[in-house]
Design an enzyme around this catalytic site. Structure first.
Site, PDB file in Angstrom:
ATOM      1  CG  ASP A 126      42.021  44.689  36.485  1.00  0.00           C
ATOM      2  OD1 ASP A 126      40.633  44.120  37.572  1.00  0.00           O
ATOM      3  OD2 ASP A 126      42.223  44.684  35.682  1.00  0.00           O
ATOM      4  CG  ASP A 228      39.553  40.218  38.095  1.00  0.00           C
ATOM      5  OD1 ASP A 228      39.019  40.685  36.853  1.00  0.00           O
ATOM      6  OD2 ASP A 228      38.947  39.274  39.335  1.00  0.00           O
ATOM      7  CD  GLU A 289      35.491  40.563  34.882  1.00  0.00           C
ATOM      8  OE1 GLU A 289      35.902  40.057  33.663  1.00  0.00           O
ATOM      9  OE2 GLU A 289      35.776  40.659  35.906  1.00  0.00           O
ATOM     10  CG  HIS A 351      41.860  41.015  30.629  1.00  0.00           C
ATOM     11  ND1 HIS A 351      41.259  41.837  30.368  1.00  0.00           N
ATOM     12  CD2 HIS A 351      42.043  39.874  31.176  1.00  0.00           C
ATOM     13  CE1 HIS A 351      40.842  41.352  31.768  1.00  0.00           C
ATOM     14  NE2 HIS A 351      41.340  40.292  32.429  1.00  0.00           N
ATOM     15  CG  ASP A 352      39.125  37.880  30.886  1.00  0.00           C
ATOM     16  OD1 ASP A 352      40.154  37.185  31.082  1.00  0.00           O
ATOM     17  OD2 ASP A 352      38.375  38.386  31.945  1.00  0.00           O
TER      18      ASP A 352
HETATM   19  C1  BGC Z   1      39.683  38.124  34.957  1.00  0.00           C
HETATM   20  C2  BGC Z   1      40.814  37.642  33.992  1.00  0.00           C
HETATM   21  C3  BGC Z   1      40.640  36.897  35.250  1.00  0.00           C
HETATM   22  C4  BGC Z   1      39.355  36.496  36.710  1.00  0.00           C
HETATM   23  C5  BGC Z   1      39.897  36.065  37.429  1.00  0.00           C
HETATM   24  C6  BGC Z   1      38.230  38.226  35.278  1.00  0.00           C
HETATM   25  O1  BGC Z   1      37.477  39.154  35.568  1.00  0.00           O
HETATM   26  O2  BGC Z   1      39.155  39.428  33.581  1.00  0.00           O
HETATM   27  O3  BGC Z   1      41.202  37.785  33.361  1.00  0.00           O
HETATM   28  O4  BGC Z   1      40.948  35.381  34.520  1.00  0.00           O
HETATM   29  O5  BGC Z   1      38.767  37.469  37.334  1.00  0.00           O
HETATM   30  O6  BGC Z   1      40.573  36.612  38.523  1.00  0.00           O
END
Ligand code: BGC
Length: 562
Positions: A126, A228, A289, A351-352
């Site tokens: 990640d 991310d 993402e 996980h979100d």
């Molecule tokens: C991650 C989250 C995170 C956020 C800030 C997101 O896209 O998947 O879990 O809290 O980015 O880094």
């Protein structure tokens, strides 16, 4: 749209080394291995704890690689394991080039990559590039004065003449996105928590530091990166306010449309640069993402010359959040035909977001619906992203009280939004202590209460389990030519209840996938005969007249057409 970004605050022991590793049934695909791959997300805190501290670790992943090889996945994506104050559980990185001691050591990481490779499993990490932790050495230096070498590495602005923050931009995690820094007498911008200052992507030195860091991980054997929160890299240089909506979020702020703080056009130059770096080594994949409102925006993420993401996440399909054959069909048609021939990346769980089990269950047919979701995820022509525990039907288990919440955003917005702990509970391996996840007296999040019934050990033994359904589907993807290389075509496009499509192998062999997206029995209504390859209700090998074959509520039938 219920994705976590627009909705997060909305109302709406020692490592057992294995002598002969279990192998996937076919060798790793060369070159563009990620096409039609099954990628399995691991939240390292919650997968396997080998040192008994109640928190998962890298050795806990290595220990379970044989399990993953048996399931048949092609790659694991591991959520952040770098040194971090853990305000956002690793998404606040204080050193991009090391391992947080609570997750292990660099030697553990190298061994994980080597052991995964022996089992034909690739490792994807990640990359959190929008921001660092406020405890990263870069930020400590940047915040110390206005003229240090890293003064411009983050997004700094003077306040308004009144002393207020530069504008009304809001953090996705609640309240103003600006934080005052007394040493500089300026504000810094943070799209997420205030402990997550945004890097300044207009600064060439920042980009170079990131590129070099990516090269180092590739040299260590990392074969892909999940980027991310990537759409949030840039903000409007004119600092124009985001337009407000009429509704309030769970933190009590007005909802805003992030038009000046998300998905700005300049983003595409940055992704192209990152892809250029990834392409320095063969077979490296970039996963984005991205939570986008429509297929046109998603198509752009592949790049005008297919030179950006190979796999930006499609959130239109898996986060539909209601069971409708017509709506799944419409989204699938778009994904299969409007991405300029690129591979869609389908996803239902991460996980979100609340687990798909909870988002789609109706209370009566939950198990059948979980199999339907498996088929929706794995039968189309696409790459597929799974999340640990999805294959055994893990459910979302929210904290019982505010005092139990670990995810800070769940504290801010309690009780309207209880945070993301619910989808991050420990993996359920056995019916034993702590579900076999850990030997600790207490685990970082409690194990979900259903673990004694729902766990890997019992589902592996039961031929009719959800786990074995996932395993058989993944195996079909690898072994059946129609699934491996076959074309995709929708059939019976006007059926309001049954979503049907065929996959056709290069030699013409055809597989029909018929999915009853309704709570009552429905006829397949396809004028051919077939032999079941995998079904949630019919025996494998059973022949059927597909004109009259009846699918039970949420039934899945996948078979060779004759
Ligand atoms: C991650 C989250 C995170 C956020 C800030 C997101 O896209 O998947 O879990 O809290 O980015 O880094």
């Amino acid at each position: 749209m219920i994705d976590w970004k627009s909705g997060i605050l909305g109302v709406c022991a020692a490592l057992a080394m294995v002598a002969a590793p279990a192998q996937n049934t076919s060798p790793a695909k060369p070159g563009a291995w990620w096409k039609n791959a099954v990628i399995y997300e691991i939240y390292p805190r919650s997968f396997g704890d080998t040192n008994g501290d109640g928190i998962g670790d890298l050795n806990g992943i290595t220990e379970h690689l044989d399990y993953l090889a048996d399931l048949g996945i092609d790659a694991i994506w591991i959520a952040p394991f770098y040194p971090s104050p853990q305000v956002d559980f690793g998404y606040d990185i204080s050193d991009y080039d090391a391992i947080d001691p609570q997750y292990g050591t660099m030697a553990d990481f190298d061994r994980l990559v080597a052991e995964a490779r022996k089992r034909n499993i690739r490792v994807i990490t990640d990359l959190v590039l929008n921001h660092t932790s406020d405890l990263h050495a870069w930020f400590k230096e940047s915040r110390s004065s206005r003229d240090n070498p890293k003064a411009d590495w983050y997004v700094w602005h003077d306040g308004r003449p009144s002393g207020e923050a530069p504008n009304d931009w809001l953090s996705l995690f609640g309240h103003s996105a600006w934080q005052w820094e007394p040493a500089r007498k300026q504000y810094y911008y943070h799209m997420f928590y205030r402990e997550q200052p945004d890097l300044n992507w207009n600064n060439a030195e920042v980009r170079k530091a990131i590129d070099d860091m990516i090269r180092r991980w590739m040299q260590r054997g990392v074969e892909g990166f999940r980027l991310d929160a990537i759409t949030t890299l840039f903000e409007d240089p004119e600092l124009r306010d985001d337009p407000m909506k009429d509704t309030l979020n769970g933190a009590g702020d007005r909802d805003v449309d992030h038009v000046h703080t998300d998905n700005l056009p300049r983003l595409h130059d940055a992704i192209r640069e990152l892809r250029h770096v990834a392409d320095e080594m063969p077979g490296r994949v970039l996963i984005g993402e991205v939570y986008l409102p429509n297929v046109q925006e998603l198509a752009k993420m592949y790049g005008a010359k297919n030179d950006e993401f190979q796999l930006p996440m499609d959130t239109q399909y898996g986060f539909l959040n209601h069971l409708s054959a017509a709506d799944f069909r419409a989204r699938l048609r778009e994904a299969e035909t409007e991405l300029n021939g690129n591979v869609p990346l389908l996803v239902f769980d991460n996980h979100d977001n609340r687990r798909s089990w909870d988002r789609y269950a109706d209370g009566l047919h939950n198990d059948a619906i979980a199999r339907l979701i498996a088929a929706l995820l794995l039968a189309p022509k696409a790459s597929s992203l799974m999340y640990y525990g999805q294959e055994i039907g893990m459910v979302t288990t929210d904290p019982k009280s505010k005092a139990d919440v670990r995810d800070p955003v769940g504290v801010t917005a309690w009780p309207l939004f209880k945070g993301r702990d619910g989808e991050r509970t420990p993996m359920q391996w056995t019916s034993g202590r702590n579900a076999g996840f850990s030997t600790a007296a207490e685990t970082w999040l409690p194990v979900a209460p259903d673990y004694s019934m729902r766990n890997v050990e019992s589902e592996r033994r039961d031929p009719g389990s959800l786990f074995n359904f996932y395993k058989a589907l993944i195996r079909l993807r690898r072994e059946n030519a129609a699934f491996r290389d076959g074309e995709f075509a929708l059939v019976n496009e006007n059926d309001p209840n049954v979503l049907s499509f065929v996959r056709r192998a290069p030699d013409g062999a055809t597989v029909l996938v018929a999915l009853n997206v309704s709570a009552s029995p429905q006829a397949v209504n396809y004028d051919r005969h077939g032999v079941a390859l995998l079904s949630s209700f019919a025996a494998t090998g059973a022949t059927a007249d597909l004109k009259t074959l009846s699918l039970p509520a949420y039934g899945v039938w996948v078979g060779q057409v004759r």
